[in-house]
Scaffold this active site. Structure first.
Site, short mmCIF file in Angstrom:
data_model
loop_
_atom_site.label_atom_id
_atom_site.label_comp_id
_atom_site.label_asym_id
_atom_site.label_seq_id
_atom_site.Cartn_x
_atom_site.Cartn_y
_atom_site.Cartn_z
N LEU A 176 37.02 36.83 -40.59
CA LEU A 176 37.66 35.55 -40.29
C LEU A 176 38.06 34.80 -41.55
O LEU A 176 39.04 34.06 -41.56
CB LEU A 176 36.74 34.67 -39.44
CG LEU A 176 36.42 35.18 -38.04
CD1 LEU A 176 35.43 34.26 -37.37
CD2 LEU A 176 37.69 35.29 -37.20
N GLU A 191 36.69 33.86 -46.02
CA GLU A 191 35.68 34.01 -47.06
C GLU A 191 35.76 32.84 -48.03
O GLU A 191 36.79 32.18 -48.16
CB GLU A 191 35.84 35.33 -47.81
CG GLU A 191 37.17 35.54 -48.49
CD GLU A 191 37.25 36.90 -49.15
OE1 GLU A 191 36.40 37.18 -50.02
OE2 GLU A 191 38.14 37.67 -48.80
N GLY A 192 34.62 32.59 -48.69
CA GLY A 192 34.53 31.55 -49.69
C GLY A 192 34.05 32.17 -51.00
O GLY A 192 34.11 33.38 -51.19
N GLN A 193 33.57 31.32 -51.90
CA GLN A 193 33.18 31.83 -53.20
C GLN A 193 31.94 32.71 -53.13
O GLN A 193 31.84 33.72 -53.81
CB GLN A 193 32.94 30.68 -54.17
CG GLN A 193 32.66 31.16 -55.60
CD GLN A 193 32.44 30.02 -56.55
OE1 GLN A 193 32.05 28.94 -56.13
NE2 GLN A 193 32.68 30.24 -57.83
N PHE A 194 30.98 32.33 -52.27
CA PHE A 194 29.72 33.07 -52.22
C PHE A 194 29.48 33.77 -50.88
O PHE A 194 28.48 34.46 -50.73
CB PHE A 194 28.54 32.12 -52.50
CG PHE A 194 28.59 31.51 -53.85
CD1 PHE A 194 28.45 32.28 -54.98
CD2 PHE A 194 28.79 30.15 -54.00
CE1 PHE A 194 28.49 31.71 -56.24
CE2 PHE A 194 28.84 29.56 -55.25
CZ PHE A 194 28.69 30.36 -56.37
N GLU A 230 31.13 35.38 -46.83
CA GLU A 230 32.19 35.82 -45.96
C GLU A 230 31.84 35.49 -44.51
O GLU A 230 30.66 35.41 -44.15
CB GLU A 230 32.42 37.34 -46.09
CG GLU A 230 32.86 37.77 -47.48
CD GLU A 230 33.03 39.28 -47.58
OE1 GLU A 230 32.67 39.98 -46.61
OE2 GLU A 230 33.51 39.75 -48.62
N LYS A 257 28.08 34.55 -40.72
CA LYS A 257 28.30 34.15 -42.10
C LYS A 257 27.32 34.91 -42.98
O LYS A 257 26.11 34.84 -42.78
CB LYS A 257 28.13 32.65 -42.26
CG LYS A 257 28.40 32.20 -43.68
CD LYS A 257 28.36 30.70 -43.78
CE LYS A 257 28.61 30.26 -45.20
NZ LYS A 257 28.52 28.81 -45.36
N ASP A 276 36.88 17.54 -42.67
CA ASP A 276 38.00 18.46 -42.44
C ASP A 276 38.25 18.61 -40.94
O ASP A 276 38.45 19.72 -40.44
CB ASP A 276 37.73 19.81 -43.08
CG ASP A 276 38.98 20.68 -43.18
OD1 ASP A 276 40.08 20.13 -42.97
OD2 ASP A 276 38.86 21.88 -43.44
#
Length: 855
Positions: free
Chosen positions: A568, A570-573, A575, A607, A711
């Site tokens: 779906l 991902e971020g810095q640390f 998925e 996550k 957000d």
């Protein structure tokens, strides 16, 4: 310095543009889906000038090319060629010059209606495009078909997705018929500016992998250049905005063969051990990074490249010294990923890169560049120059000195003139109003006078949070705090927080507003990573301590019972994966009920913390699990289970079968005659109100805990059965919505079209700013998510409009009342967008008002 803001509109614009630069991010990276990079490019609005619209011929002056604008009835109502269009004849065309390269994803056509007088339209058409005006390319879809189905009457607008999208400056619409007939056309192009500046890449032709079950073709099937033994002077799969799947052996959503999205090569075909790709650009640019989306399915002997060596062509020759980069080899995680190569601000008009094999196969699906156009050498310093020192050039110093002197003289003249006129009174009045409404007072108070408990926190929801946003594709791992980054405008120099401070025994610092509302400083705010993505909730430390004081109330779930379905985001640390969980019902407490038989798998979002995450990220992840296990509301995504006994750490949350609200509504139409004619699925007005009421209910719950979402939007709301809504937070991590987030100079990434004026200009995120975002979300719902908020404004104009809210001179632009929206609902929206935060309704009041509107 506060008076500078009020001098003139032009001076305000100069200040704003010099401090804040925003650029849309959807034209490079993995966009490749409906809803991203789909802005009208200016035929209907008139942004495309008449001189940029031409045609092969015209039937009369009143049907000239300039009248071929979608949804316009000027002249005789459309462009009509001089002669009847014959079968297999492609002599007639309507041409549009966009003046620069654009990423075009959608086209719209319409016939000549002219108030019932006309009845000419194109039943079919083809598209040709060019990047330089010399070489013209025929567009074809992913199955190789060139003809596009057009109109069936003279008045309806027919929109067609271009799959694959095209990168072009010039576009031609060429009517096609199967019998002799008169045709007329009105057209529109949709997309966004192509920021990469890449005009072609030259590479070896992709190859075929032989698997036991079937062959996998990893050739560039949509390349628009010449393909013999190699690909030359074209663009294709590597720039179509679509990232390949983790498992390249699976077919993609376009009903094409496995491996379609990748271009791949076998090391046996390259004795040198590398694949060389040359990239050519529209002009000399200053390059910062290159992002390469690589497959890493090592079980099939596919890995990301081991090393890349890049040569840069500047001026008239190639630089002698190349740049070398070696990424970290990952043999644990088979997921496809972006590898970011730092290009160290090299100036070049062409780049030649040699990608070295790390295994038998190497596969790429996207390659993007971040760069700045070089208008002159001052814009693009060479990599050898130290950016911390001034350029040692006498002419440059003289020029800069003259410009600074001129600016100071002009400012002094303007200040003197206006100071002697009535502006002085207006400035004094405006300054008093701002000080009364928004600015802090300097107070020195003894620490013994303060005492806080949970009840006080629950009724006081305006605690400011830090603005840390996680990266989105394709920009990289960017974390910034807007309150420290943006809007150091002159008018804020006196209004920035300079309050008195006091020190608690816990060494936490609290500031106090003039109205007595506690304003939490950085030490008091806990930045909590969101449940399913990269948004960060802001939680007062006292509230978090109360919530996290108990043991985690969720059970360990066996990893082997999770089946991967889709990534779906991902971020810095971490998925986020969409998975099916078998036997989840056995691990749930009695408070949670699934409307699914026990023998069927449950759809969940997982996550996962990456193996390379640092210790702080790991601690934050565990803290997040503890906090989110306490959130229990029917309209908030719930934490179901965890996998924390071994790495990688995972948390498992709900996922709704109908996906997010933005995509759900965009696939539906309002009830009415138009929906019946198009046979599209519908959603009633009552159900729209029902969904909005649920969002208000969920936000009422979060605000009662002093959570600031930061957000809120339809992309962050999930839809279940019977229009059930649950608020989530992973919109920012998804490539699908990268176009909703904007990059501000200094590398902050913000959803500015949903943000309140004080969040953008002051960096203040409170429950009141969430209320503002709810008003925008309600506007999205009643528009069926068919357009982006403020779609008629550029990103710079959106920020300028927040300045109008700040000045409060009745010149701010509000979102218009949707067609389906009754006055009572629009009044709720307008109340959410009030300038004064204290005048905005609470979520409890909004929820009550929506319940009264529902039949």
């Amino acid at each position: 310095m506060l008076i500078w803001w009020f001098l003139t509109d032009s001076f305000h614009h100069l200040l704003l543009c010099s401090v804040i630069r925003v650029s849309v991010v959807c034209s490079n990276g993995c966009c490749g889906v409906p809803g991203v990079c789909r802005y009208p490019l200016g035929m209907s609005s008139g942004q495309i000038q008449d001189e940029d619209i031409s045609a092969s011929s015209q039937w009369s002056e009143s049907t000239a090319a300039r009248y071929g604008r979608l949804d316009c009835e000027e002249g005789d109502g459309a462009w009509c060629p001089e002669i009847t269009v014959e079968p297999d004849s492609l002599k007639e065309f309507l041409q549009i010059d966009l003046r620069s390269l654009h990423f075009i994803t959608l086209v719209g056509t319409q016939g000549r209606h002219a108030g019932g007088i006309g009845n000419e339209f194109a039943q079919m058409y083809k598209i040709k495009y060019s990047r330089d005006g010399r070489r013209w390319i025929s567009w074809r879809n992913r199955q190789g078909k060139q003809v596009i189905e057009g109109n069936r009457n003279a008045y309806d607008i027919v929109l067609k997705d271009l799959e694959p999208p095209i990168i072009a400056r010039f576009v031609r619409f060429m009517p096609v018929t199967d019998h002799s007939m008169n045709v007329c056309m009105r057209v529109e192009l949709y997309g966004c500016e192509w920021l990469d500046g890449l005009v072609s890449y030259n590479a070896p032709a992709g190859e075929q992998m032989s698997l036991p079950a079937y062959p996998v073709y990893v050739n560039d099937s949509v390349y628009d250049g010449a393909i013999i033994h190699s690909m030359t002077e074209g663009l294709g799969q590597l720039t179509d905005g679509v990232c390949g799947l983790d498992d390249f052996t699976l077919s993609h959503v376009y009903n094409v063969w496995p491996g379609y999205d990748y271009v791949g090569w076998n090391n046996e075909s390259f004795p040198s051990g590398y694949v060389e790709i040359m990239f050519e650009f529209d002009r000399t640019r200053n390059f910062t990074t290159m992002k390469v989306h690589c497959n890493n399915m090592f079980s099939r002997h596919v890995k990301a490249f081991r090393q890349v060596v890049c040569y840069f062509h500047s001026e008239s020759d190639w630089e002698a010294t190349p740049l070398t980069f070696s990424p970290v080899v990952d043999e644990k995680n088979p997921s496809a990923r972006f590898v970011t190569v730092n290009l160290a601000n090299h100036m070049a008009s062409a780049i030649k890169c040699q990608f070295y094999f790390a295994d038998a196969w190497m596969m790429f699906s996207e390659i993007t560049f971040q760069s700045v156009q070089c208008l002159h050498n001052l814009d693009c310093p060479s990599p050898e120059e130290d950016p911390t020192h001034k350029v040692d050039d006498s002419n440059t110093r003289i020029l800069i000195g003259c410009l600074v002197a001129i600016i100071f003289i002009l400012v002094a003249i303007i200040v003197i003139i206006l100071w002697r006129q009535v502006w002085q009174k207006m400035l004094e009045k405006a300054s008093r109003r701002m000080l009364d409404d928004e600015l802090t007072a300097s107070l020195s108070i003894q620490s013994e006078t303060f005492g806080y408990n949970h009840n006080q926190l629950s009724t006081n929801s305006e605690q400011e949070s830090n603005s840390t946003y996680e990266r989105i594709f394709p920009l990289g791992p960017d974390y910034q705090e807007p309150s420290r980054l943006i809007c150091k405008l002159p008018e804020f120099a006196q209004s920035s927080e300079e309050p008195g401070t006091l020190t608690h025994k816990s060494n936490q610092t609290v500031t106090v507003f003039k109205d007595g509302v506690p304003h939490y400083a950085e030490a008091d705010i806990v930045n909590l990573q969101g449940v399913t993505g990269s948004n960060t909730y802001a939680i007062p430390a006292v509230t978090m301590d109360l919530l996290s004081g108990k043991d985690v109330a969720v059970e360990e779930f066996p990893r082997k019972l999770l089946t991967f379905k889709e990534k779906l985001g991902e971020g810095q640390f971490g998925e986020v994966h969409l998975c099916e969980a078998e036997g989840m019902q056995e691990f749930m407490n009695k408070e949670f009920l699934f409307d699914i038989p026990e023998d069927q798998p449950v759809l969940v979002a997982v996550k996962m913390l990456r193996s390379d995450a640092n210790k702080n990220a790991r601690n934050d992840f565990l803290k997040e699990i503890k906090i989110m296990s306490r959130l229990k509301d029917p309209n908030i995504i719930r934490l179901l289970a965890v996998c924390i006994y071994s790495d990688p750490l995972c948390m498992i949350t709900e996922y709704m079968e109908n996906g997010d609200l933005n995509q759900f509504l965009s696939r539906h139409e309002p009830e009415g005659q138009l929906a019946l004619l198009s046979n599209a699925p519908t959603v009633s007005f009552n159900n729209l109100c029902y969904m909005a009421t649920q969002i208000a209910s969920g936000m009422k719950y979060l605000s009662s805990l002093n959570f600031v979402h930061r957000d809120l939007a339809t992309r962050n709301c999930l839809v279940g059965k019977n229009y059930t809504i649950k608020i989530a937070d992973f919109g920012m991590s998804r490539n699908l919505y990268s176009g909703d987030y904007y990059r501000i100079q200094g590398r902050a990434v913000l959803p500015i079209r949903w943000m309140s004026w004080e969040s953008i200009l002051l960096g203040k995120f409170t429950t009141a700013s969430d209320v503002w975002a709810f008003g925008v979300t309600l506007w999205e719902i009643l528009n069926f998510c068919k357009e982006q908020p403020y779609s008629q404004l550029t990103d710079e104009q959106v920020i300028e409009n927040t300045g109008e809210f700040f000045r409060d001179q009745k010149r701010q632009i509000y979102l218009p009342q949707p067609v389906l929206c009754p006055d009572s609902l629009y009044k709720i929206m307008l109340s959410c967008w009030r300038r004064n935060t204290k005048e905005r309704p609470s979520f409890q009041e909004i929820h009550k008002a929506l319940l009264e509107i529902q039949p």
